[in-house]
Design a protein around this motif. Structure first.
Motif, PDB file in Angstrom:
ATOM      1  N   LEU A  57     152.374  78.255   1.886  1.00 41.80           N
ATOM      2  CA  LEU A  57     151.333  77.900   2.847  1.00 41.80           C
ATOM      3  C   LEU A  57     150.006  78.569   2.486  1.00 41.80           C
ATOM      4  O   LEU A  57     148.958  77.915   2.468  1.00 41.80           O
ATOM      5  CB  LEU A  57     151.767  78.287   4.262  1.00 41.80           C
ATOM      6  N   ASN A  58     150.048  79.848   2.173  1.00 38.42           N
ATOM      7  CA  ASN A  58     148.817  80.553   1.808  1.00 38.42           C
ATOM      8  C   ASN A  58     148.198  79.993   0.531  1.00 38.42           C
ATOM      9  O   ASN A  58     146.978  79.859   0.428  1.00 38.42           O
ATOM     10  CB  ASN A  58     149.090  82.053   1.653  1.00 38.42           C
ATOM     11  N   ARG A  59     149.041  79.655  -0.434  1.00 38.79           N
ATOM     12  CA  ARG A  59     148.551  79.099  -1.703  1.00 38.79           C
ATOM     13  C   ARG A  59     147.840  77.765  -1.477  1.00 38.79           C
ATOM     14  O   ARG A  59     146.721  77.553  -1.942  1.00 38.79           O
ATOM     15  CB  ARG A  59     149.716  78.951  -2.678  1.00 38.79           C
ATOM     16  N   VAL A  60     148.466  76.864  -0.739  1.00 42.11           N
ATOM     17  CA  VAL A  60     147.870  75.540  -0.532  1.00 42.11           C
ATOM     18  C   VAL A  60     146.634  75.642   0.365  1.00 42.11           C
ATOM     19  O   VAL A  60     145.658  74.926   0.171  1.00 42.11           O
ATOM     20  CB  VAL A  60     148.899  74.513  -0.002  1.00 42.11           C
ATOM     21  N   TYR A  61     146.657  76.563   1.323  1.00 41.29           N
ATOM     22  CA  TYR A  61     145.488  76.792   2.186  1.00 41.29           C
ATOM     23  C   TYR A  61     144.293  77.208   1.328  1.00 41.29           C
ATOM     24  O   TYR A  61     143.190  76.664   1.480  1.00 41.29           O
ATOM     25  CB  TYR A  61     145.812  77.864   3.227  1.00 41.29           C
ATOM     26  N   LYS A  62     144.498  78.140   0.419  1.00 36.74           N
ATOM     27  CA  LYS A  62     143.409  78.600  -0.459  1.00 36.74           C
ATOM     28  C   LYS A  62     142.923  77.479  -1.367  1.00 36.74           C
ATOM     29  O   LYS A  62     141.721  77.329  -1.596  1.00 36.74           O
ATOM     30  CB  LYS A  62     143.862  79.806  -1.281  1.00 36.74           C
ATOM     31  N   GLN A  63     143.850  76.680  -1.889  1.00 34.80           N
ATOM     32  CA  GLN A  63     143.468  75.559  -2.748  1.00 34.80           C
ATOM     33  C   GLN A  63     142.636  74.543  -1.976  1.00 34.80           C
ATOM     34  O   GLN A  63     141.634  74.024  -2.483  1.00 34.80           O
ATOM     35  CB  GLN A  63     144.711  74.880  -3.326  1.00 34.80           C
ATOM     36  N   LEU A  64     143.039  74.270  -0.753  1.00 33.38           N
ATOM     37  CA  LEU A  64     142.313  73.320   0.076  1.00 33.38           C
ATOM     38  C   LEU A  64     140.939  73.865   0.447  1.00 33.38           C
ATOM     39  O   LEU A  64     139.940  73.142   0.372  1.00 33.38           O
ATOM     40  CB  LEU A  64     143.124  72.983   1.331  1.00 33.38           C
ATOM     41  N   MET A  65     140.876  75.126   0.802  1.00 37.66           N
ATOM     42  CA  MET A  65     139.589  75.740   1.158  1.00 37.66           C
ATOM     43  C   MET A  65     138.598  75.645  -0.006  1.00 37.66           C
ATOM     44  O   MET A  65     137.401  75.435   0.205  1.00 37.66           O
ATOM     45  CB  MET A  65     139.774  77.202   1.566  1.00 37.66           C
ATOM     46  N   ALA A  66     139.097  75.751  -1.222  1.00 38.06           N
ATOM     47  CA  ALA A  66     138.232  75.692  -2.406  1.00 38.06           C
ATOM     48  C   ALA A  66     137.622  74.302  -2.597  1.00 38.06           C
ATOM     49  O   ALA A  66     136.588  74.166  -3.253  1.00 38.06           O
ATOM     50  CB  ALA A  66     139.017  76.095  -3.647  1.00 38.06           C
ATOM     51  N   LYS A  67     138.228  73.269  -2.015  1.00 43.46           N
ATOM     52  CA  LYS A  67     137.746  71.893  -2.177  1.00 43.46           C
ATOM     53  C   LYS A  67     136.834  71.423  -1.042  1.00 43.46           C
ATOM     54  O   LYS A  67     136.238  70.371  -1.140  1.00 43.46           O
ATOM     55  CB  LYS A  67     138.943  70.941  -2.276  1.00 43.46           C
ATOM     56  N   LEU A  68     136.751  72.195   0.035  1.00 44.93           N
ATOM     57  CA  LEU A  68     136.041  71.741   1.225  1.00 44.93           C
ATOM     58  C   LEU A  68     134.601  72.229   1.251  1.00 44.93           C
ATOM     59  O   LEU A  68     134.269  73.252   0.651  1.00 44.93           O
ATOM     60  CB  LEU A  68     136.768  72.237   2.482  1.00 44.93           C
ATOM     61  N   ASP A  69     133.758  71.496   2.004  1.00 46.49           N
ATOM     62  CA  ASP A  69     132.393  71.971   2.214  1.00 46.49           C
ATOM     63  C   ASP A  69     132.396  73.020   3.328  1.00 46.49           C
ATOM     64  O   ASP A  69     133.437  73.299   3.930  1.00 46.49           O
ATOM     65  CB  ASP A  69     131.434  70.810   2.519  1.00 46.49           C
ATOM     66  N   LYS A  70     131.248  73.597   3.583  1.00 44.56           N
ATOM     67  CA  LYS A  70     131.156  74.720   4.518  1.00 44.56           C
ATOM     68  C   LYS A  70     131.686  74.370   5.917  1.00 44.56           C
ATOM     69  O   LYS A  70     132.464  75.137   6.496  1.00 44.56           O
ATOM     70  CB  LYS A  70     129.706  75.193   4.613  1.00 44.56           C
ATOM     71  N   ASP A  71     131.274  73.237   6.464  1.00 44.17           N
ATOM     72  CA  ASP A  71     131.726  72.852   7.808  1.00 44.17           C
ATOM     73  C   ASP A  71     133.227  72.584   7.849  1.00 44.17           C
ATOM     74  O   ASP A  71     133.914  72.958   8.795  1.00 44.17           O
ATOM     75  CB  ASP A  71     130.968  71.618   8.308  1.00 44.17           C
ATOM     76  N   GLN A  72     133.738  71.925   6.809  1.00 44.06           N
ATOM     77  CA  GLN A  72     135.171  71.649   6.747  1.00 44.06           C
ATOM     78  C   GLN A  72     135.973  72.943   6.638  1.00 44.06           C
ATOM     79  O   GLN A  72     137.044  73.072   7.242  1.00 44.06           O
ATOM     80  CB  GLN A  72     135.481  70.737   5.559  1.00 44.06           C
ATOM     81  N   LYS A  73     135.438  73.901   5.876  1.00 48.85           N
ATOM     82  CA  LYS A  73     136.109  75.203   5.753  1.00 48.85           C
ATOM     83  C   LYS A  73     136.194  75.887   7.110  1.00 48.85           C
ATOM     84  O   LYS A  73     137.235  76.449   7.473  1.00 48.85           O
ATOM     85  CB  LYS A  73     135.372  76.106   4.770  1.00 48.85           C
ATOM     86  N   THR A  74     135.098  75.859   7.844  1.00 45.73           N
ATOM     87  CA  THR A  74     135.078  76.466   9.180  1.00 45.73           C
ATOM     88  C   THR A  74     136.097  75.789  10.087  1.00 45.73           C
ATOM     89  O   THR A  74     136.854  76.454  10.793  1.00 45.73           O
ATOM     90  CB  THR A  74     133.671  76.391   9.790  1.00 45.73           C
ATOM     91  N   ASN A  75     136.139  74.456  10.045  1.00 47.95           N
ATOM     92  CA  ASN A  75     137.102  73.708  10.866  1.00 47.95           C
ATOM     93  C   ASN A  75     138.536  74.049  10.494  1.00 47.95           C
ATOM     94  O   ASN A  75     139.371  74.295  11.377  1.00 47.95           O
ATOM     95  CB  ASN A  75     136.873  72.202  10.733  1.00 47.95           C
ATOM     96  N   LEU A  76     138.836  74.066   9.204  1.00 48.16           N
ATOM     97  CA  LEU A  76     140.194  74.384   8.770  1.00 48.16           C
ATOM     98  C   LEU A  76     140.574  75.803   9.170  1.00 48.16           C
ATOM     99  O   LEU A  76     141.674  76.042   9.669  1.00 48.16           O
ATOM    100  CB  LEU A  76     140.359  74.197   7.261  1.00 48.16           C
ATOM    101  N   ARG A  77     139.671  76.746   8.971  1.00 51.87           N
ATOM    102  CA  ARG A  77     139.953  78.144   9.337  1.00 51.87           C
ATOM    103  C   ARG A  77     140.267  78.248  10.828  1.00 51.87           C
ATOM    104  O   ARG A  77     141.245  78.872  11.227  1.00 51.87           O
ATOM    105  CB  ARG A  77     138.764  79.041   8.993  1.00 51.87           C
ATOM    106  N   ASP A  78     139.453  77.594  11.665  1.00 52.72           N
ATOM    107  CA  ASP A  78     139.669  77.647  13.110  1.00 52.72           C
ATOM    108  C   ASP A  78     140.990  76.994  13.510  1.00 52.72           C
ATOM    109  O   ASP A  78     141.732  77.527  14.339  1.00 52.72           O
ATOM    110  CB  ASP A  78     138.503  76.987  13.855  1.00 52.72           C
TER     111      ASP A  78
END
Length: 130
Positions: A57-78
């Motif tokens: 889960l942590n690995r795929v989360y980090k991989q996904l975060m690396a592909k997202l823009d700033k707003d998407q990263k904030t949304n995913l983190r929340d």
């Protein structure tokens, strides 16, 4: 009446579905659970698999975060923080339904299963259509 080929096709699809679900767990976990002869042994198997699923889960989360823009990263983190609170609370509930050891196993399996499912969900977002 269903034809033999229809029945055979349905059986084949069911086998693939079972195999795909079983593949989400490590082979080590499956073997460990096959040999477990007590709730203590089952708990050790579940604990080890939960660590693997959390790493996934942590690995795929980090991989996904690396592909997202700033707003998407904030949304995913929340969303991820909210999901973690839900998982932890939901599984604690299952683990405390009674003082029996089976409920502790249920709570531990809940966390393992939910982590596996969330990792798979994020993998589908990371690589749609695969």
């Amino acid at each position: 009446m269903l034809s033999r080929s229809t029945i055979a096709s349905a059986a084949l699809l069911a086998c693939f579905a079972c195999q795909a679900q079983a593949e989400d767990y490590s082979q080590t976990y499956t073997q460990c659970m096959d040999k477990a002869s007590s709730t203590l042994a089952m708990g050790a198997c579940i604990q080890a698999e939960t660590r693997l699923q959390d790493e996934r889960l942590n690995r795929v989360y980090k991989q996904l975060m690396a592909k997202l823009d700033k707003d998407q990263k904030t949304n995913l983190r929340d969303v991820q923080r909210t999901w973690i609170k839900y998982r932890d609370g939901n599984c604690a509930f299952h683990g405390r339904l009674s003082s029996g050891s089976i409920y502790r196993i249920e709570g531990a399996m809940c966390e393992m299963d939910m982590s596996r499912d969330r990792a798979a969900e994020l993998e589908r977002v990371l690589s749609p259509g695969q």
